[in-house]
Design a protein around this motif. Structure first.
Motif, PDB file in Angstrom:
ATOM      1  N   UNK A  17      20.803  11.867  -4.139  1.00 42.48           N
ATOM      2  CA  UNK A  17      20.220  11.546  -5.442  1.00 42.48           C
ATOM      3  C   UNK A  17      19.004  12.433  -5.730  1.00 42.48           C
ATOM      4  N   UNK A  18      18.956  12.939  -6.932  1.00 41.43           N
ATOM      5  CA  UNK A  18      17.771  13.662  -7.402  1.00 41.43           C
ATOM      6  C   UNK A  18      16.972  12.801  -8.360  1.00 41.43           C
ATOM      7  N   UNK A  19      17.294  11.514  -8.397  1.00 37.96           N
ATOM      8  CA  UNK A  19      16.697  10.614  -9.367  1.00 37.96           C
ATOM      9  C   UNK A  19      15.731   9.668  -8.657  1.00 37.96           C
ATOM     10  N   UNK A  20      14.431  10.000  -8.683  1.00 34.58           N
ATOM     11  CA  UNK A  20      13.469   9.180  -7.952  1.00 34.58           C
ATOM     12  C   UNK A  20      13.327   7.786  -8.556  1.00 34.58           C
ATOM     13  N   UNK A  21      13.577   7.632  -9.865  1.00 37.97           N
ATOM     14  CA  UNK A  21      13.542   6.298 -10.474  1.00 37.97           C
ATOM     15  C   UNK A  21      14.679   5.429  -9.940  1.00 37.97           C
ATOM     16  N   UNK A  22      15.855   6.021  -9.778  1.00 37.62           N
ATOM     17  CA  UNK A  22      16.993   5.297  -9.213  1.00 37.62           C
ATOM     18  C   UNK A  22      16.698   4.880  -7.779  1.00 37.62           C
ATOM     19  N   UNK A  23      16.137   5.780  -6.992  1.00 40.50           N
ATOM     20  CA  UNK A  23      15.821   5.474  -5.596  1.00 40.50           C
ATOM     21  C   UNK A  23      14.763   4.362  -5.528  1.00 40.50           C
ATOM     22  N   UNK A  24      13.737   4.461  -6.352  1.00 41.68           N
ATOM     23  CA  UNK A  24      12.697   3.422  -6.377  1.00 41.68           C
ATOM     24  C   UNK A  24      13.295   2.068  -6.749  1.00 41.68           C
ATOM     25  N   UNK A  25      14.128   2.048  -7.771  1.00 39.92           N
ATOM     26  CA  UNK A  25      14.787   0.822  -8.204  1.00 39.92           C
ATOM     27  C   UNK A  25      15.677   0.272  -7.090  1.00 39.92           C
ATOM     28  N   UNK A  26      16.419   1.153  -6.436  1.00 41.11           N
ATOM     29  CA  UNK A  26      17.290   0.757  -5.326  1.00 41.11           C
ATOM     30  C   UNK A  26      16.484   0.121  -4.198  1.00 41.11           C
ATOM     31  N   UNK A  27      15.383   0.774  -3.802  1.00 42.19           N
ATOM     32  CA  UNK A  27      14.567   0.243  -2.711  1.00 42.19           C
ATOM     33  C   UNK A  27      13.964  -1.107  -3.076  1.00 42.19           C
ATOM     34  N   UNK A  28      13.516  -1.244  -4.324  1.00 37.36           N
ATOM     35  CA  UNK A  28      12.964  -2.523  -4.771  1.00 37.36           C
ATOM     36  C   UNK A  28      14.030  -3.613  -4.817  1.00 37.36           C
ATOM     37  N   UNK A  29      15.277  -3.231  -5.044  1.00 36.75           N
ATOM     38  CA  UNK A  29      16.383  -4.197  -5.040  1.00 36.75           C
ATOM     39  C   UNK A  29      16.831  -4.531  -3.616  1.00 36.75           C
ATOM     40  N   UNK A  30      16.798  -3.547  -2.744  1.00 37.90           N
ATOM     41  CA  UNK A  30      17.277  -3.707  -1.376  1.00 37.90           C
ATOM     42  C   UNK A  30      16.309  -4.501  -0.505  1.00 37.90           C
ATOM     43  N   UNK A  31      15.022  -4.239  -0.665  1.00 33.77           N
ATOM     44  CA  UNK A  31      14.001  -4.792   0.225  1.00 33.77           C
ATOM     45  C   UNK A  31      13.265  -5.961  -0.421  1.00 33.77           C
ATOM     46  N   UNK A  32      12.829  -6.908   0.417  1.00 34.73           N
ATOM     47  CA  UNK A  32      11.989  -8.000  -0.068  1.00 34.73           C
ATOM     48  C   UNK A  32      10.575  -7.455  -0.303  1.00 34.73           C
ATOM     49  N   UNK A  33       9.745  -8.237  -0.986  1.00 35.30           N
ATOM     50  CA  UNK A  33       8.355  -7.817  -1.201  1.00 35.30           C
ATOM     51  C   UNK A  33       7.636  -7.597   0.122  1.00 35.30           C
ATOM     52  N   UNK A  34       7.909  -8.434   1.101  1.00 35.95           N
ATOM     53  CA  UNK A  34       7.286  -8.288   2.407  1.00 35.95           C
ATOM     54  C   UNK A  34       7.753  -7.014   3.104  1.00 35.95           C
ATOM     55  N   UNK A  35       9.047  -6.714   3.020  1.00 38.26           N
ATOM     56  CA  UNK A  35       9.584  -5.489   3.616  1.00 38.26           C
ATOM     57  C   UNK A  35       9.009  -4.249   2.935  1.00 38.26           C
ATOM     58  N   UNK A  36       8.870  -4.299   1.622  1.00 43.03           N
ATOM     59  CA  UNK A  36       8.254  -3.189   0.883  1.00 43.03           C
ATOM     60  C   UNK A  36       6.820  -2.994   1.348  1.00 43.03           C
TER      61      UNK A  36
END
Length: 95
Positions: A17-36
């Protein structure tokens, strides 16, 4: 479940992916607030160590145990440190 296989799959997807917004959104969806928070704290600690802050000061600044700081420091000292490589990539993006 094969954890390393999953890491390889995630790494390949992120690298494609060259889309940092997509990656950020993915990580925020994948991980809990504590994991982030945990990931963000580890990222901050390796950046502070690389910038020359003492391990004790990093522990005090981030409220972490010296054990966690020592692990990050050891990773940065490795000959082919992926921590160092990622920090250098990130710093090039800031330039």
């Amino acid at each position: 479940m094969d954890d390393q296989k999953a890491v390889k799959e995630l790494s390949a997807a992120l690298a494609a992916s060259n889309n940092k917004d997509l990656i950020e959104d993915f990580l925020n969806s994948l991980l809990t607030k504590n994991e982030i928070h945990e990931v963000a704290t580890r990222w901050a600690l390796v950046k502070l160590i690389k910038d020359g802050m003492s391990q004790r000061k990093v522990a005090e600044t981030l409220g972490l145990s010296l054990f966690k700081i020592t692990r990050g420091s050891k990773e940065l000292k490795k000959e082919h440190s992926s921590f160092r490589a990622m920090i250098e990539l990130e710093s090039q993006l800031d330039s």
